[in-house]
Enzyme design. Structure first.
Site, PDB file in Angstrom:
ATOM      1  N   SER A   1       0.783  -1.265   0.044  1.00 26.20           N
ATOM      2  CA  SER A   1       0.087  -0.020   0.062  1.00 26.20           C
ATOM      3  C   SER A   1       0.801   1.288  -0.001  1.00 26.20           C
ATOM      4  CB  SER A   1      -0.959   0.048   1.249  1.00 26.20           C
ATOM      5  OG  SER A   1      -1.840  -0.970   1.299  1.00 26.20           O
TER       6      SER A   1
ATOM      7  N   HIS B   1      -0.149  -2.241  -7.714  1.00 28.10           N
ATOM      8  CA  HIS B   1      -0.906  -1.899  -6.624  1.00 28.10           C
ATOM      9  C   HIS B   1      -2.370  -2.091  -6.970  1.00 28.10           C
ATOM     10  CE1 HIS B   1      -2.305   0.935  -3.129  1.00 28.10           C
ATOM     11  NE2 HIS B   1      -2.381  -0.166  -2.988  1.00 28.10           N
TER      12      HIS B   1
ATOM     13  N   GLU C   1      -2.154   0.543  -9.836  1.00 26.74           N
ATOM     14  CA  GLU C   1      -1.087   1.508 -10.112  1.00 26.74           C
ATOM     15  C   GLU C   1       0.095   0.979 -10.454  1.00 26.74           C
ATOM     16  OE1 GLU C   1      -2.072   5.172  -6.857  1.00 26.74           O
ATOM     17  OE2 GLU C   1      -1.021   3.331  -6.043  1.00 26.74           O
TER      18      GLU C   1
ATOM     19  N   ASN D   1      -3.387   6.286  -2.466  1.00 35.25           N
ATOM     20  CA  ASN D   1      -3.507   6.227  -0.959  1.00 35.25           C
ATOM     21  C   ASN D   1      -3.080   7.598  -0.310  1.00 35.25           C
ATOM     22  OD1 ASN D   1      -4.545   3.753  -0.453  1.00 35.25           O
ATOM     23  ND2 ASN D   1      -2.554   2.935  -0.363  1.00 35.25           N
TER      24      ASN D   1
HETATM   25  N1  CAA Z   1     -15.163  -9.548  -3.932  1.00 35.63           N
HETATM   26  C1  CAA Z   1     -15.808  -9.746  -5.278  1.00 35.63           C
HETATM   27  N2  CAA Z   1     -16.792  -9.049  -5.881  1.00 35.63           N
HETATM   28  C2  CAA Z   1     -17.461  -8.045  -4.973  1.00 35.63           C
HETATM   29  C3  CAA Z   1     -17.036  -7.800  -3.907  1.00 35.63           C
HETATM   30  C4  CAA Z   1     -15.750  -8.539  -3.477  1.00 35.63           C
HETATM   31  N3  CAA Z   1     -15.389  -8.338  -2.143  1.00 35.63           N
HETATM   32  N4  CAA Z   1     -17.628  -6.926  -3.380  1.00 35.63           N
HETATM   33  C5  CAA Z   1     -18.584  -6.632  -4.448  1.00 35.63           C
HETATM   34  N5  CAA Z   1     -18.431  -7.384  -5.548  1.00 35.63           N
HETATM   35  C6  CAA Z   1     -19.269  -7.204  -6.504  1.00 35.63           C
HETATM   36  C7  CAA Z   1     -20.677  -7.760  -6.643  1.00 35.63           C
HETATM   37  O1  CAA Z   1     -20.767  -9.056  -6.627  1.00 35.63           O
HETATM   38  C8  CAA Z   1     -21.364  -7.242  -7.705  1.00 35.63           C
HETATM   39  O2  CAA Z   1     -21.134  -7.788  -8.752  1.00 35.63           O
HETATM   40  P1  CAA Z   1     -22.053  -7.660 -10.183  1.00 35.63           P
HETATM   41  O3  CAA Z   1     -21.809  -6.217 -10.571  1.00 35.63           O
HETATM   42  O4  CAA Z   1     -21.363  -8.835 -11.002  1.00 35.63           O
HETATM   43  O5  CAA Z   1     -23.364  -7.710  -9.674  1.00 35.63           O
HETATM   44  C9  CAA Z   1     -20.367  -5.828  -7.805  1.00 35.63           C
HETATM   45  O6  CAA Z   1     -19.114  -5.973  -7.008  1.00 35.63           O
HETATM   46  C10 CAA Z   1     -21.075  -4.570  -6.921  1.00 35.63           C
HETATM   47  O7  CAA Z   1     -21.399  -4.784  -5.675  1.00 35.63           O
HETATM   48  P2  CAA Z   1     -22.486  -4.640  -4.592  1.00 35.63           P
HETATM   49  O8  CAA Z   1     -24.027  -4.087  -5.378  1.00 35.63           O
HETATM   50  O9  CAA Z   1     -22.704  -5.549  -3.533  1.00 35.63           O
HETATM   51  O10 CAA Z   1     -21.915  -3.126  -3.932  1.00 35.63           O
HETATM   52  P3  CAA Z   1     -21.603  -1.677  -4.479  1.00 35.63           P
HETATM   53  O11 CAA Z   1     -22.368  -1.566  -5.570  1.00 35.63           O
HETATM   54  O12 CAA Z   1     -22.180  -1.208  -3.219  1.00 35.63           O
HETATM   55  O13 CAA Z   1     -20.039  -1.745  -4.560  1.00 35.63           O
HETATM   56  C11 CAA Z   1     -18.121  -1.582  -3.767  1.00 35.63           C
HETATM   57  C12 CAA Z   1     -19.325  -2.433  -3.595  1.00 35.63           C
HETATM   58  C13 CAA Z   1     -17.659  -2.023  -5.119  1.00 35.63           C
HETATM   59  C14 CAA Z   1     -17.331  -2.259  -2.738  1.00 35.63           C
HETATM   60  C15 CAA Z   1     -18.241  -0.239  -3.688  1.00 35.63           C
HETATM   61  O14 CAA Z   1     -19.027   0.159  -2.606  1.00 35.63           O
HETATM   62  C16 CAA Z   1     -16.949   0.669  -3.733  1.00 35.63           C
HETATM   63  O15 CAA Z   1     -16.455   0.932  -4.792  1.00 35.63           O
HETATM   64  N6  CAA Z   1     -16.345   1.148  -2.649  1.00 35.63           N
HETATM   65  C17 CAA Z   1     -15.125   1.830  -2.703  1.00 35.63           C
HETATM   66  C18 CAA Z   1     -13.910   0.809  -2.598  1.00 35.63           C
HETATM   67  C19 CAA Z   1     -12.544   1.672  -2.503  1.00 35.63           C
HETATM   68  O16 CAA Z   1     -12.715   2.765  -2.387  1.00 35.63           O
HETATM   69  N7  CAA Z   1     -11.583   0.681  -2.639  1.00 35.63           N
HETATM   70  C20 CAA Z   1     -10.278   1.286  -2.381  1.00 35.63           C
HETATM   71  C21 CAA Z   1      -9.831   1.228  -1.060  1.00 35.63           C
HETATM   72  S1  CAA Z   1      -8.084   1.725  -1.030  1.00 35.63           S
HETATM   73  C22 CAA Z   1      -7.197   0.344  -1.442  1.00 35.63           C
HETATM   74  O17 CAA Z   1      -7.624  -0.630  -1.552  1.00 35.63           O
HETATM   75  C23 CAA Z   1      -5.616   0.590  -1.567  1.00 35.63           C
HETATM   76  C24 CAA Z   1      -4.838   0.376  -0.113  1.00 35.63           C
HETATM   77  O18 CAA Z   1      -3.636   0.108  -0.521  1.00 35.63           O
HETATM   78  C25 CAA Z   1      -5.406   0.462   0.989  1.00 35.63           C
HETATM   79  P1  NAD Z   2      -4.244  -9.793   4.932  1.00 35.49           P
HETATM   80  O1  NAD Z   2      -3.677  -9.669   6.530  1.00 35.49           O
HETATM   81  O2  NAD Z   2      -5.784 -10.007   4.441  1.00 35.49           O
HETATM   82  O3  NAD Z   2      -3.508 -11.067   4.183  1.00 35.49           O
HETATM   83  C1  NAD Z   2      -1.970 -11.162   4.317  1.00 35.49           C
HETATM   84  C2  NAD Z   2      -1.914 -12.642   4.107  1.00 35.49           C
HETATM   85  O4  NAD Z   2      -0.313 -12.859   3.692  1.00 35.49           O
HETATM   86  C3  NAD Z   2      -2.254 -13.636   5.084  1.00 35.49           C
HETATM   87  O5  NAD Z   2      -2.916 -14.983   4.952  1.00 35.49           O
HETATM   88  C4  NAD Z   2      -0.943 -14.234   5.927  1.00 35.49           C
HETATM   89  O6  NAD Z   2      -0.722 -15.294   6.430  1.00 35.49           O
HETATM   90  C5  NAD Z   2       0.000 -14.008   4.548  1.00 35.49           C
HETATM   91  N1  NAD Z   2       1.479 -14.025   4.945  1.00 35.49           N
HETATM   92  C6  NAD Z   2       2.121 -13.218   5.660  1.00 35.49           C
HETATM   93  N2  NAD Z   2       3.335 -13.619   5.546  1.00 35.49           N
HETATM   94  C7  NAD Z   2       3.565 -14.444   4.389  1.00 35.49           C
HETATM   95  C8  NAD Z   2       4.596 -15.193   3.815  1.00 35.49           C
HETATM   96  N3  NAD Z   2       5.956 -14.725   4.291  1.00 35.49           N
HETATM   97  N4  NAD Z   2       4.600 -16.006   2.974  1.00 35.49           N
HETATM   98  C9  NAD Z   2       3.311 -16.240   2.700  1.00 35.49           C
HETATM   99  N5  NAD Z   2       2.098 -15.699   3.042  1.00 35.49           N
HETATM  100  C10 NAD Z   2       2.247 -14.685   4.195  1.00 35.49           C
HETATM  101  O7  NAD Z   2      -3.525  -8.432   4.357  1.00 35.49           O
HETATM  102  P2  NAD Z   2      -4.185  -7.744   2.849  1.00 35.49           P
HETATM  103  O8  NAD Z   2      -5.127  -6.929   3.316  1.00 35.49           O
HETATM  104  O9  NAD Z   2      -4.482  -8.683   1.888  1.00 35.49           O
HETATM  105  O10 NAD Z   2      -2.748  -6.983   2.544  1.00 35.49           O
HETATM  106  C11 NAD Z   2      -1.645  -7.632   1.895  1.00 35.49           C
HETATM  107  C12 NAD Z   2      -0.854  -6.559   1.393  1.00 35.49           C
HETATM  108  O11 NAD Z   2      -1.753  -5.714   0.168  1.00 35.49           O
HETATM  109  C13 NAD Z   2      -0.109  -5.454   2.141  1.00 35.49           C
HETATM  110  O12 NAD Z   2       0.968  -5.057   1.859  1.00 35.49           O
HETATM  111  C14 NAD Z   2      -1.153  -4.272   2.228  1.00 35.49           C
HETATM  112  O13 NAD Z   2      -0.759  -3.032   2.580  1.00 35.49           O
HETATM  113  C15 NAD Z   2      -1.678  -4.426   0.625  1.00 35.49           C
HETATM  114  N6  NAD Z   2      -2.993  -3.766   0.340  1.00 35.49           N
HETATM  115  C16 NAD Z   2      -4.067  -3.867   1.235  1.00 35.49           C
HETATM  116  C17 NAD Z   2      -5.188  -3.356   0.724  1.00 35.49           C
HETATM  117  C18 NAD Z   2      -6.247  -3.509   1.643  1.00 35.49           C
HETATM  118  O14 NAD Z   2      -7.578  -2.753   1.310  1.00 35.49           O
HETATM  119  N7  NAD Z   2      -6.311  -4.260   2.472  1.00 35.49           N
HETATM  120  C19 NAD Z   2      -5.285  -2.575  -0.497  1.00 35.49           C
HETATM  121  C20 NAD Z   2      -4.155  -2.599  -1.297  1.00 35.49           C
HETATM  122  C21 NAD Z   2      -3.024  -3.257  -0.740  1.00 35.49           C
END
Ligand code: CAA
Ligand code: NAD
Length: 403
Positions: free
Chosen positions: A119, A140, A152, A190
């Site tokens: 991330s 990413h 990304e 992010n």
């Molecule tokens: N896995 C697989 N498919 C999924 C799913 C999941 N976890 N969640 C939802 N879906 C699918 C559903 O099955 C549905 O599919 P169809 O179009 O084929 O029917 C579709 O996605 C839409 O789902 P829902 O109708 O249940 O719900 P929604 O329209 O409210 O969408 C959402 C759900 C896609 C999560 C939406 O709320 C969304 O876009 N949220 C924002 C998510 C976001 O910002 N993500 C980025 C986070 S930051 C990050 O990831 C980076 C990091 O490093 C932390």
């Molecule tokens: P998670 O905790 O759901 O899953 C991590 C998995 O990795 C666990 O099942 C753990 O057992 C496994 N693991 C840890 N060390 C390991 C190793 N040495 N070999 C094999 N498996 C190992 O975490 P997550 O949320 O899927 O995040 C995973 C990565 O993706 C992180 O770098 C996170 O920053 C990034 N990421 C997370 C998100 C998010 O929304 N959660 C989105 C984008 C990127």
């Protein structure tokens, strides 16, 4: 280089989703985790995603089995001798990721690409521990990986052009939108998303509004889910790590809301642990309210006012700072926020939105927020330049884009 076989390491939230995306495009993939239980959980997640499609009539049960046959669960390094790309989605720790790539370099072909789904950790630092930094890159995905269109693509200092091109093409073959981003803390999405999420958490702990009110206001703005619900989806533990890295890089404007640490310590990691900003077991918000109450009495937090602008403006401001720094182009910033976070398409992304409401309005809103709530809202210098130069957005015909 054409990619015939992939491996995903880590079968958690992201790894299982990424492996599903790869099998959906028809490629075989190894899904490896630390033990069989974790692998089985990942395989069950993938099956569940396909089963939902079968239930909706979008694929047949036999197509589901064909897709599942493309995934091989693993707890060791067997099967890696012909892997073209490894995507790691393990614990967010630079040393752990370095060790993993070092270990896999010894069992994969010389040509294998090592992609990290980190991330926010620096790709160059992960690459520095490997023998071939030119083969290491950030790839990413966004949560939920099967749904969010963005990938990304983040080259480190030593990543070769060939590796970048291969990963861009591979991402396209997965039906994703690859956007190349300059390496910096939080990369692009992010970096913009966290100030927005963090401000929602600050507003909550300061008693400006309840969690439900904050989320409802941002859904009314057009976001697909509220910021506090999104924190729970991403994971409070993951978010704390990202927030720390952003603070380390950008200083006081990126100071994490104290409530994130409180939730993390209380084991409220979000949906995956059954509670975060929300309680998913019984819907009772008493646990969260007790944490806020304790913080307000012991931490001397002042009550502040809530507005949706308070949450959105930090995202726009960070978008402008990132544009100034050349992290990505204005067009790519907007596409990335729509494809990676569901920023409303009718508003066209944070920079098109700034042009719509007026660059001068954004500037004065940030100045007012900075006066009332603190210097974290200090406007990007580019905003002042633009306003002084008459680049006010749609109304003047020129802004971040031409009209
Ligand atoms: N896995 C697989 N498919 C999924 C799913 C999941 N976890 N969640 C939802 N879906 C699918 C559903 O099955 C549905 O599919 P169809 O179009 O084929 O029917 C579709 O996605 C839409 O789902 P829902 O109708 O249940 O719900 P929604 O329209 O409210 O969408 C959402 C759900 C896609 C999560 C939406 O709320 C969304 O876009 N949220 C924002 C998510 C976001 O910002 N993500 C980025 C986070 S930051 C990050 O990831 C980076 C990091 O490093 C932390
Ligand atoms: P998670 O905790 O759901 O899953 C991590 C998995 O990795 C666990 O099942 C753990 O057992 C496994 N693991 C840890 N060390 C390991 C190793 N040495 N070999 C094999 N498996 C190992 O975490 P997550 O949320 O899927 O995040 C995973 C990565 O993706 C992180 O770098 C996170 O920053 C990034 N990421 C997370 C998100 C998010 O929304 N959660 C989105 C984008 C990127």
């Amino acid at each position: 280089m054409y990619i015939y076989k992939a491996a995903v390491i880590g079968a958690g939230t992201m790894g299982a989703g990424i492996a599903q995306v790869i099998t959906y495009s028809g490629l075989p993939v190894i899904l490896r985790d630390v033990n069989q239980e974790a692998v089985d959980r990942g395989l069950a997640t993938i099956r569940k995603i396909y089963q939902t499609r079968v239930n909706k009539g979008k694929m047949t049960a036999s197509e589901l089995e064909q897709k599942m046959a493309l995934v091989t669960g693993a707890t060791d390094n067997s099967g890696f001798s012909d892997v073209d790309i490894v995507i790691e989605a393990i614990y967010e720790d630079v040393v752990v990721k370095q060790k993993l790539f070092q270990e896999l370099e010894a069992v994969c072909p010389e040509t294998t690409i090592f992609a990290s789904n980190t991330s926010s950790l620096p790709i160059s630092a992960i690459a520095s521990a490997t023998k071939k930094p030119e083969k290491v890159i950030g790839m990413h995905f966004f949560n939920p990986a099967p749904v969010m269109k963005l990938v990304e693509v983040i080259p480190g200092l030593g990543t070769s052009d060939e590796t970048i091109d291969d990963v861009v093409l591979f991402s396209e073959s997965l039906r994703k939108i690859p956007i190349r981003v300059q390496e910096c803390a939080g990369f692009l999405v992010n970096r913009l998303l966290m100030p927005y999420l963090n401000e929602a958490a600050i507003a909550l702990e300061e008693g400006a509004a309840t969690a439900k009110e904050i989320d409802a206001a941002l859904v009314a703005f057009g976001m697909p889910m509220g910021p506090l619900t999104l924190f729970d989806l991403v994971g409070i533990d993951v978010s704390v790590k990202v927030a720390d890295i952003l603070h380390d890089a950008y200083g006081s404007r990126a100071t994490a809301a104290s409530i994130l640490g409180e939730l993390d310590q209380a084991g409220r990691f979000g949906t995956k642990s059954g509670a975060g900003f929300y309680d998913y077991k019984d819907g009772d918000q008493a646990g969260l309210e007790a944490i806020i109450q304790k913080m307000q009495t012991s931490g001397g937090l002042q009550e502040t006012k809530f507005s949706a602008n308070r949450i959105i403006m930090p995202m726009i401001n960070e978008a402008v700072i990132s544009l100034q720094e050349g992290v990505a182009s204005a067009g790519d910033i907007d596409i990335a926020m729509m494809a990676g976070t569901g920023f409303p398409q009718d508003k066209g992304g944070p920079l098109h939105y700034a042009d719509q409401i007026g660059v001068d309005v954004v500037l004065s809103e940030l100045q007012s927020l900075a006066g009332r709530l603190g210097e974290r809202f200090w406007p990007a210098p580019m905003l002042k330049r633009m306003v002084a130069g008459g680049y006010l957005g749609v109304k003047s015909g020129l802004g971040f884009f031409h009209y």
